[in-house]
Design a protein around this motif. Structure first.
Motif, short mmCIF file in Angstrom:
data_model
loop_
_atom_site.label_atom_id
_atom_site.label_comp_id
_atom_site.label_asym_id
_atom_site.label_seq_id
_atom_site.Cartn_x
_atom_site.Cartn_y
_atom_site.Cartn_z
N GLU B 62 -61.39 23.31 11.72
CA GLU B 62 -61.53 22.39 10.74
C GLU B 62 -60.57 23.13 9.65
O GLU B 62 -60.12 24.18 9.64
N SER B 63 -60.20 22.18 8.56
CA SER B 63 -59.39 22.75 7.54
C SER B 63 -59.86 24.11 6.76
O SER B 63 -61.04 24.27 6.66
N GLY B 64 -59.08 24.75 6.76
CA GLY B 64 -59.44 26.31 5.92
C GLY B 64 -60.00 27.14 6.92
O GLY B 64 -60.17 28.40 6.37
N LYS B 67 -56.15 28.41 10.85
CA LYS B 67 -54.93 28.23 11.85
C LYS B 67 -53.93 28.58 11.41
O LYS B 67 -52.97 29.23 12.06
N SER B 68 -53.26 28.05 10.20
CA SER B 68 -52.07 28.13 9.78
C SER B 68 -51.68 29.61 9.43
O SER B 68 -50.69 30.26 9.87
N THR B 69 -52.77 30.43 8.90
CA THR B 69 -52.66 31.85 8.57
C THR B 69 -52.26 32.50 9.99
O THR B 69 -51.48 33.33 10.07
N LEU B 70 -53.09 32.25 10.96
CA LEU B 70 -52.99 32.93 12.15
C LEU B 70 -51.69 32.65 12.75
O LEU B 70 -50.98 33.53 13.20
N1 LIG Z 1 -51.57 32.91 0.39
C1 LIG Z 1 -52.94 32.43 0.19
N2 LIG Z 1 -53.48 33.28 -0.60
C2 LIG Z 1 -54.88 33.10 -0.73
N3 LIG Z 1 -55.85 32.33 0.15
C3 LIG Z 1 -54.95 31.63 1.12
C4 LIG Z 1 -53.43 31.84 1.30
N4 LIG Z 1 -53.24 31.20 2.29
C5 LIG Z 1 -54.31 30.61 2.77
N5 LIG Z 1 -55.51 31.06 2.18
C6 LIG Z 1 -56.93 30.77 2.42
O1 LIG Z 1 -57.06 31.27 3.73
C7 LIG Z 1 -57.89 30.38 4.45
C8 LIG Z 1 -57.36 29.81 5.61
O2 LIG Z 1 -56.23 28.76 5.31
P1 LIG Z 1 -55.20 28.34 6.41
O3 LIG Z 1 -54.18 27.57 5.60
O4 LIG Z 1 -54.95 29.52 7.24
O5 LIG Z 1 -56.36 27.28 7.08
P2 LIG Z 1 -55.90 26.11 8.18
O6 LIG Z 1 -56.83 26.23 9.04
O7 LIG Z 1 -54.48 26.07 8.59
O8 LIG Z 1 -56.16 24.94 7.23
P3 LIG Z 1 -55.62 23.36 7.43
O9 LIG Z 1 -56.19 22.66 8.46
O10 LIG Z 1 -56.28 22.58 6.26
O11 LIG Z 1 -54.22 23.61 7.34
C9 LIG Z 1 -58.22 29.16 3.33
O12 LIG Z 1 -59.52 29.41 2.74
C10 LIG Z 1 -57.11 29.28 2.26
O13 LIG Z 1 -57.55 28.99 1.06
#
Ligand SMILES: Nc1ncnc2c1ncn2[C@@H]1O[C@H](COP(=O)(O)OP(=O)(O)OP(=O)(O)O)[C@@H](O)[C@H]1O
Ligand code: SF4
Ligand code: SF4
Ligand SMILES: [Mg+2]
Lengths: 316, 339
Positions: B62-64, B67-70
């Motif tokens: 799910e969102s947050g 995934k994108s960070t990884l």
């Molecule tokens: N540059 C940043 N600084 C601080 N927090 C961050 C940063 N990038 C991401 N986060 C936090 O890290 C967590 C993971 O974010 P990420 O974007 O990786 O999620 P995601 O699984 O890709 O979500 P989505 O499905 O909404 O794209 C979230 O709580 C986000 O707010």
């Protein structure tokens, strides 16, 4: 939007499906007479109420329309933040929504806030009523919006992409909530979405829009089993399904959604249609009955197209 | 691009051998000053898995959940806070300078938002060709030739090479992003929600393009999405992420037919199917509440606050490790398969 006409029965759940620019949101907005300038309802009627004592929304005075919006019809949007006031507490906003329509006394309105929040399954509703919208998560805001919309016990709830911005587990909660409200309170629901699966889940009838027109309409089961418009047929084959195995090629719909400022002549879908015939390029087909309860706007219809080119049936 | 500059693919694409292996990868973001000072978002919090040569590994959650960070950490767009990222058995975390640059050419990323990810002031040719310049691979005519070639491969008309991104539709912009990712002949591509911003009737075009490119260029994909239907369609294996952790990894078929982790099971049951008859029978497992904050994740199993079968105190005290529960099906749960 051109000559769109449809009806919603009391207690019914109707899905309006289309891509961006298909006119599906404008349709709903015009029901509430919310069409932004310079758009306007050029002609036609929007009738509301029982046979015999129907009101025409297009003819209503400003007072009547205000009354109508809160009392008879409520609308929820994709982004609840746009319709909530960020500096007012959620409970207060729900109470105000009721006060504005004088269906309830101020005391009744106050007493209804917490039960409304509870009804949309917001945990600890007494405490949550005192929160500001930003203190809610996306799913909770959407539920609070629904609570606000339902607080005046409308006959019709219009939900415009209510789950698009939400995660699947939260989406499932909202769909269940809408289903329960429809069943328990008899509220009719118009669900506007691009997601066919959500329509299959919630709606008994579906309206498919393309380029500002209804191109197909009918009972959900019938439309999904035997779509007669090539756009509906192609759309259903272009989406991957959770219950299907990988690596079967998806059918693609070539080209782009139409540019409404410069629509093609003839059938608006013809530049992307794999079944078009000469006539489609010049003459726009009418929305005609193709089966009991089912209408489609097409010169050819899928049953004839597939009989003529059976190899198309399974082929992307 | 001349032949000697072309990376000769030495990747085993039999889907058996790890091409990318990540070990205990952590990515924390420090947030806020003052009251929040010293806090961190634990976006990715100790993750290990492998992507095998030639396969598509779907990454869902799910969102947050991170995934994108990884994905960005693996594609070398963010430095990892700790952990190891092996690419062809070489740890990228320890590589520097020219060696790292060479490796990075082989790792590319496709982004979710085809509007925000393309520089509006550059022509399409410059956007797609920029990596060739950055990596000093080709200039002038040679560059243009290669740009023309990938544009054609991606279904773009090379006649539009001098146009700007705003002149293209969403689907075409995504093709531009894909062409840019392909131009260096990568072996591995992280695709971060490449279709979720597109119109429904356009999504299938991009999905099919990604499949064709994989076949033709023997690519390996990490495909990030929250739409499990698309992931099922594309992936050989699937990894499910929750609040910075991987909770389940298995073959696509195993995950969908026999999910072991309660979160995976709930996620799958939540997805509507475009078939009214099947929908009438589907019974979603409705989870309580929403994802907790990654700043203060729950103790023990991070899913215990929403898990329908959590048992206490074990689930709130002991973190279940991600381990093989038989025939390569990994799950992180004290009571796998019991929901
Ligand atoms: N540059 C940043 N600084 C601080 N927090 C961050 C940063 N990038 C991401 N986060 C936090 O890290 C967590 C993971 O974010 P990420 O974007 O990786 O999620 P995601 O699984 O890709 O979500 P989505 O499905 O909404 O794209 C979230 O709580 C986000 O707010
Ligand atoms: S009218 Fe012609 S072009 Fe339009 S949908 Fe039917 S077959 Fe296709
Ligand atoms: S470890 Fe416990 S809380 Fe976590 S998923 Fe398994 S049963 Fe649920
Ligand atoms: Mg993301």
């Amino acid at each position: 939007m051109d000559g769109v006409s449809f009806h919603v029965d009391r207690g019914e759940t109707v899905g309006i499906v289309g891509e961006s620019g298909s006119g599906k949101s404008v349709t709903a907005m015009s029901i509430l007479r919310l069409v932004a300038e310079p758009g306007r309802i050029a002609s036609g009627r929007i009738l509301f109420g029982d046979e015999g004592k129907q009101k025409d929304v297009v003819q209503m005075t400003d007072d009547e329309i205000r009354e109508f919006r809160g009392n008879d019809v409520a609308m929820i949007f994709q982004d609840p933040m746009t319709s909530m006031n960020p500096v007012l507490k959620v409970g207060f906003q729900i109470k105000e929504a009721m006060a504005a329509h004088e269906r309830f006394t101020p005391k009744q309105a106050r007493d209804r806030v917490v039960p409304m929040l509870k009804r949309v399954r917001i945990p600890a509703p007494e405490d949550r009523a005192k929160n500001y919208p930003h203190q809610f998560s996306g799913g909770m805001r959407q539920r609070a919006m629904i609570a606000m919309g339902l607080s005046n016990e409308p006959h019709l709830l219009i939900a415009d992409e209510p789950t698009t911005a939400l995660d699947v587990t939260v989406q499932a909660q909202i769909i269940e909530l809408l289903r329960d409200l429809n069943r328990d309170l008899g509220t009719a629901v118009i669900l506007i979405t691009h997601n066919l699966a959500v329509v299959a889940s919630l709606c008994t009838r579906v309206i498919v829009m393309y380029a500002g027109r209804i191109v197909e309409e009918g009972p959900t089961r019938q439309i999904f089993k035997s779509p007669q418009h090539p756009y509906t047929w192609s759309l259903l084959r272009s989406i991957p399904r959770l219950d299907e195995y990988q690596h079967e090629k998806l059918l693609t719909i070539s080209g782009l959604p139409p540019d409404l400022t410069n629509p093609p002549p003839g059938c608006k879908f013809h530049p992307r249609c794999r079944f078009r015939v000469d006539r489609c390029l010049e003459e726009e087909p009418p929305l005609g009955e193709v089966d009991p309860g089912q209408k489609a706007r097409c010169w050819v219809l899928m049953r004839n197209a597939l009989a003529a080119q059976p190899q198309q049936a399974g082929q992307p | 691009m001349t032949t000697e500059q072309r990376v000769v693919s030495d990747v085993d694409t039999s889907k058996q051998i790890a091409l990318v292996r990540i070990e205990e990868v952590v990515k924390h973001f420090p947030i806020g000053a003052g009251l929040l000072g010293g806090q961190v978002v634990k976006a990715v919090d100790g993750v290990s898995f492998e992507v095998r040569g030639g396969e598509t590994l779907g990454l869902v959650g799910e969102s947050g959940c991170g995934k994108s960070t990884l994905g960005r950490v693996i594609a070398q767009l963010h430095p990892a806070t700790s952990g190891h990222i092996y690419f062809k058995d070489i740890d990228l975390v320890t590589l520097k300078g020219e060696k790292l640059r060479r490796m990075r050419q082989q790792l590319q990323m496709i982004f979710q938002d085809p509007y925000a990810s393309l520089n509006p002031r550059m022509t399409v040719g410059d956007i797609i060709g920029e990596p060739l310049t950055n990596f000093h691979i080709a200039r002038g005519k040679a560059r243009e030739k290669r740009v023309n070639e990938v544009m054609r491969i991606c279904g773009l008309n090379p006649g539009f090479i001098s146009r700007y991104p705003h002149e293209f539709s969403g689907g075409q912009r995504q093709r531009i992003g894909i062409a840019r990712a392909l131009i260096l002949n990568p072996t591995f591509i992280v695709a971060d929600e490449p279709i979720s911003a597109l119109d429904v009737s356009i999504q299938a075009q991009i999905v099919n393009l990604l499949e064709d490119l994989q076949d033709e260029f023997k690519l390996t994909y990490l495909f990030i999405a929250h739409d499990l239907s698309v992931v099922r369609h594309l992936s050989d294996r699937v990894a499910v992420m929750y609040l910075g952790k991987i909770v389940e990894v298995a073959d696509s078929k195993q995950i969908y037919d026999n999910p072991l982790h309660p979160y995976t099971k709930a996620l799958l049951s939540s997805i509507p199917i475009p078939d009214p008859d099947l929908e009438a029978e589907r019974e979603p497992i409705l989870l309580k509440g929403e994802i907790p904050s990654p700043v203060n994740p729950p103790t023990g199993c991070r899913f215990h606050t929403r898990c329908p079968i959590a048992q206490f105190p074990i689930c709130s005290e002991q973190e279940p490790p991600l381990e093989d529960k038989g025939s390569g099906h990994q799950a992180a749960c004290h009571f796998p398969g019991q929901l």
